[in-house]
Design a protein around this motif. Structure first.
Motif, short mmCIF file in Angstrom:
data_model
loop_
_atom_site.label_atom_id
_atom_site.label_comp_id
_atom_site.label_asym_id
_atom_site.label_seq_id
_atom_site.Cartn_x
_atom_site.Cartn_y
_atom_site.Cartn_z
N MET A 115 67.35 82.80 39.63
CA MET A 115 66.56 81.80 38.61
C MET A 115 67.07 80.59 38.40
O MET A 115 68.22 80.35 38.41
N THR A 117 67.99 78.68 36.17
CA THR A 117 68.82 78.43 34.68
C THR A 117 70.34 78.81 35.59
O THR A 117 71.21 78.20 35.28
N VAL A 118 70.28 79.81 36.18
CA VAL A 118 71.58 80.29 36.75
C VAL A 118 71.73 79.50 37.82
O VAL A 118 73.29 78.84 38.01
N LEU A 126 80.68 76.01 38.30
CA LEU A 126 81.65 76.68 39.49
C LEU A 126 81.84 75.52 40.73
O LEU A 126 82.80 75.63 41.38
N VAL A 232 69.16 72.65 31.74
CA VAL A 232 70.43 72.98 31.43
C VAL A 232 71.47 72.24 31.76
O VAL A 232 72.65 72.42 31.53
N ILE B 29 76.25 81.78 45.52
CA ILE B 29 75.89 83.14 45.03
C ILE B 29 77.22 83.87 45.14
O ILE B 29 77.50 84.69 44.40
N TRP B 31 80.21 83.04 45.33
CA TRP B 31 81.28 82.44 44.56
C TRP B 31 81.04 82.85 42.97
O TRP B 31 81.92 83.28 42.49
N MET B 32 79.88 82.80 42.66
CA MET B 32 79.45 83.29 41.36
C MET B 32 79.77 84.86 41.18
O MET B 32 80.63 85.21 40.15
N THR B 35 83.76 85.12 41.14
CA THR B 35 84.24 84.49 39.74
C THR B 35 83.87 85.43 38.40
O THR B 35 84.90 85.70 37.71
N LEU B 227 66.07 86.67 30.24
CA LEU B 227 67.12 86.27 30.70
C LEU B 227 67.32 84.72 31.22
O LEU B 227 68.45 84.21 31.02
N THR B 228 66.34 84.18 31.34
CA THR B 228 66.33 82.76 31.56
C THR B 228 66.83 81.96 30.49
O THR B 228 67.74 81.27 30.81
N ILE B 231 70.60 82.79 29.87
CA ILE B 231 71.83 81.86 30.67
C ILE B 231 71.55 80.73 29.97
O ILE B 231 72.79 80.02 30.22
N ALA B 232 70.47 80.27 29.91
CA ALA B 232 70.55 78.73 29.29
C ALA B 232 71.46 78.44 28.17
O ALA B 232 71.74 77.33 28.11
N TYR B 234 74.15 79.62 27.80
CA TYR B 234 75.62 79.04 28.18
C TYR B 234 75.83 77.71 28.46
O TYR B 234 76.81 77.37 29.03
N TRP B 242 84.00 80.25 32.32
CA TRP B 242 83.04 80.55 33.46
C TRP B 242 83.12 81.89 33.95
O TRP B 242 82.16 82.23 34.52
N LEU B 245 80.17 83.56 32.22
CA LEU B 245 79.02 83.01 32.56
C LEU B 245 78.68 83.45 33.96
O LEU B 245 77.51 83.87 34.28
N SER B 246 79.61 83.73 34.71
CA SER B 246 79.51 84.37 36.17
C SER B 246 78.90 85.53 35.91
O SER B 246 77.91 85.99 36.94
N SER B 249 75.41 85.67 34.73
CA SER B 249 74.54 85.36 35.68
C SER B 249 74.15 86.36 36.90
O SER B 249 73.08 86.66 37.32
N ALA B 252 71.93 88.96 35.78
CA ALA B 252 70.76 88.22 35.39
C ALA B 252 70.02 88.43 36.83
O ALA B 252 68.56 88.38 36.91
N VAL B 253 70.50 88.06 37.89
CA VAL B 253 69.94 87.70 39.21
C VAL B 253 70.04 89.10 40.03
O VAL B 253 69.12 89.03 41.08
#
Lengths: 290, 277
Positions: A115, A117-118, A126, A232, B29, B31-32, B35, B227-228, B231-232, B234, B242, B245-246, B249, B252-253
């Motif tokens: 998405m 925003t992510v 990051l 964002v 992705i 890395w997210m 983290t 969820l959009t 996340i916003a 954050y 971080w 947040l990760s 995220s 959410a995805v």
């Protein structure tokens, strides 16, 4: 066998969707056009009055409009160039026999499903953070100064994250088109002594032209209205550095409560998108006969 | 697939190269996700820690316990499934009519439907916002379901139309000869044959609705926010953890990423309206 009964049933069955879409299109669009001719601020209700083209004059002569128009065009143009060229290269790459091609394909397609925003937050915090982001580490490892993306090159940062998100789309469409390429034609060209570069420019690229056109048109329509990534990360700033037309209309409407001005901006956005859409609808319309 | 490689070495070398490119694209992705398993201190460590950190689930447990993650996730599910189900009811009937009972205007109607998709959302943001405000639909799930449904309806009709076109007409006609009524014809003959097409239409629309961010950000505040929007939230300075947040995220995805992997082929058909095969 279209009987009269089945034709009638067909009309009745398609009516709900047609009516719903017609209302969804015409009512808000009509209201936007109407509002765009009014002096209408949400902070002073009851003061609405007809002012003709004044909103358009203000919107179109405002320096914010030119800045955001320029940003919109730079954003759309850059992302198109990156994704189309990148999509062709990666499409060609994935069209070869590779170990684990199926999995690799899935990895490459993945950014499209994340998405917006992510996407934006992951890139901003990051990767692009100038102190402890991943890119800062790469720069420092190479003995370079880390780039403070959102201060020094905010629009470039937005372009990179949006291009990353749309690269899979271009790749997927172009890969699909590549896979329908007639192998015999290529082999015949090889027999005649054509090298890989000649084959690419005289056979592959012409074959891809239709898919490339589709990618350009569809991406343009979506890229003209990029919003969440800006919302964002930069909030349109610093200054107007990352404000595109979509974001400018949003700020006028929901932050400055200027309904009239925002509506005029919205209509300008609709006109821009329609110029692209005309080409797209024609292209797809041709396909319907086949 | 063609085999251009004369030697296995060539194929291996080329595969290695391709995998490096592929992993570079996938890296944000990955890395997210990495983290999300770090402590906040490890997450900002320089140089970055790849696998040699203390793996922890504390971010996930923290998010699930302290934030309203489930409320937002539930909204995402309700919005994407709700709009898709309503959309299917409208689109299946409409696509059926257009594929099996075409009139002279069917082609124009299809193109007109496509053209509504070309309208940029900012063009109608103001009236939709005002209508929602006046009707008390701001921050309501119902209102947003309607917007998402209408936004994706043209794509659904187009996708189903192209699938229905491939079903032989003779079968439906035979059913009709045998005395099948219209509802029977649709439910017992057409739909079972169209299940794969309907399933992929559904998946694509769930993805589009799940990730939609313009309307969800502008028309919701808390009750209906998916969820959009979660996340916003954050992006505000106080939300800059971080690792958390990760983790948020990733949560959410992850579901939609899996759905996306399964429906990548349909994506081409759905998003290009069948213009690329």
């Amino acid at each position: 066998m279209s009987t009269r009964a089945s034709t009638l049933a067909g009309r009745i069955m398609s009516a709900p969707s047609i009516i719903a879409l017609f209302l969804w299109m015409i009512v808000p669009l009509g209201m936007t056009i109407y509002f765009s001719f009014l002096r209408y601020n949400l902070l002073s209700p009851g003061m609405e009055e007809w002012i003709g083209f004044v909103n358009y004059k203000f919107f179109l002569t405002d320096h914010a409009f030119f800045a955001s128009l320029a940003n919109t065009l730079i954003l759309v143009g850059s992302v198109l160039v990156i994704t189309v060229i990148g999509g062709i290269l990666i499409g060609l790459m994935l069209d070869q026999a590779i170990f684990g091609r199926g999995i690799l394909r899935i990895l490459v397609i993945s950014p499209f499903f994340i998405m917006p925003t992510v996407n934006a937050l992951v890139w901003k915090n990051l990767l692009m953070n100038p102190v402890s982001g991943f890119f800062a580490w790469i720069s420092m490892s190479l003995g370079l100064e880390p780039i403070d993306w959102f201060t020094k090159a905010p629009l470039t940062a937005i372009i990179i994250m949006v291009a990353w998100q749309w690269l899979p789309f271009a790749t997927l469409i172009l890969l699909t088109a590549l896979q329908s390429l007639d192998r015999d034609q290529k082999e015949a060209a090889q027999m005649d002594g054509a090298g890989p570069i000649a084959i690419f420019f005289y056979i592959t690229l012409p074959h891809l032209s239709r898919a490339i056109t589709v990618v350009i048109l569809i991406e343009t329509i979506f890229l003209l209205t990029v919003f969440a990534e800006i919302f964002v990360t930069t909030g349109g700033g610093p200054g107007l550095a990352t404000t595109n037309i979509a974001f400018l209309v949003y700020t006028q409407a929901l932050l400055q409560y200027d309904v009239g001005g925002a509506s005029a901006g919205g209509i300008v956005a609709v006109i821009l998108a329609n110029i692209v859409a005309i080409f797209l609808v024609r292209l797809i319309g041709k396909n319907l006969d086949a | 697939m063609e085999n251009n490689f004369k030697s296995p070495i060539g194929k291996i070398a080329y595969s290695v190269f391709a995998w490096i490119v592929g992993l570079a694209i996938f890296f944000p992705i990955l890395w997210m996700a990495l983290t999300s398993f770090k402590s906040e201190i490890d997450a900002v460590n320089m140089p970055p820690l790849f696998f040699d950190f203390n793996w922890t689930l504390e971010n996930y447990t923290g998010i699930l316990e302290q934030s309203n993650y489930f409320k937002f996730a539930m909204n995402s599910i309700i919005l994407s499934f709700g709009s898709t189900i309503i959309g299917l009811v409208f689109a299946v009937t409409c696509a059926w009519a257009m594929a099996f009972n075409p009139t002279k205007r069917t082609k124009d109607t299809l193109l007109w439907m496509l053209s509504t998709k070309m309208m940029p959302p900012v063009g109608v943001l103001v009236p939709i916002y005002l209508v929602f405000r006046d009707w008390g639909l701001l921050d309501s799930r119902f209102g947003l379901i309607m917007v998402l449904f209408l936004m994706n309806l043209p794509i659904m009709v187009w996708m189903l139309y192209t699938y229905f076109k491939e079903i032989p007409k003779d079968i439906l006609e035979a059913a009709r000869m045998d005395g099948a009524t219209l509802p029977k014809e649709i439910f017992f003959v057409l739909l079972p044959m169209a299940v794969p097409g309907i399933a992929s239409t559904m998946l694509l629309n769930i993805i589009l609705a799940w990730n939609e961010a313009f309307w969800t950000l502008n028309l919701t505040t808390s009750d209906a926010a998916p969820l959009t929007a979660f996340i916003a939230s954050y992006s505000s300075p106080e939300g800059l953890f971080w690792a958390k947040l990760s983790a948020a995220s990733t949560l959410a995805v992850a579901p939609i990423l899996v759905v996306g992997w399964f429906s990548q082929k349909q994506l081409v058909r759905g998003l290009t309206f069948g213009a690329v095969k």
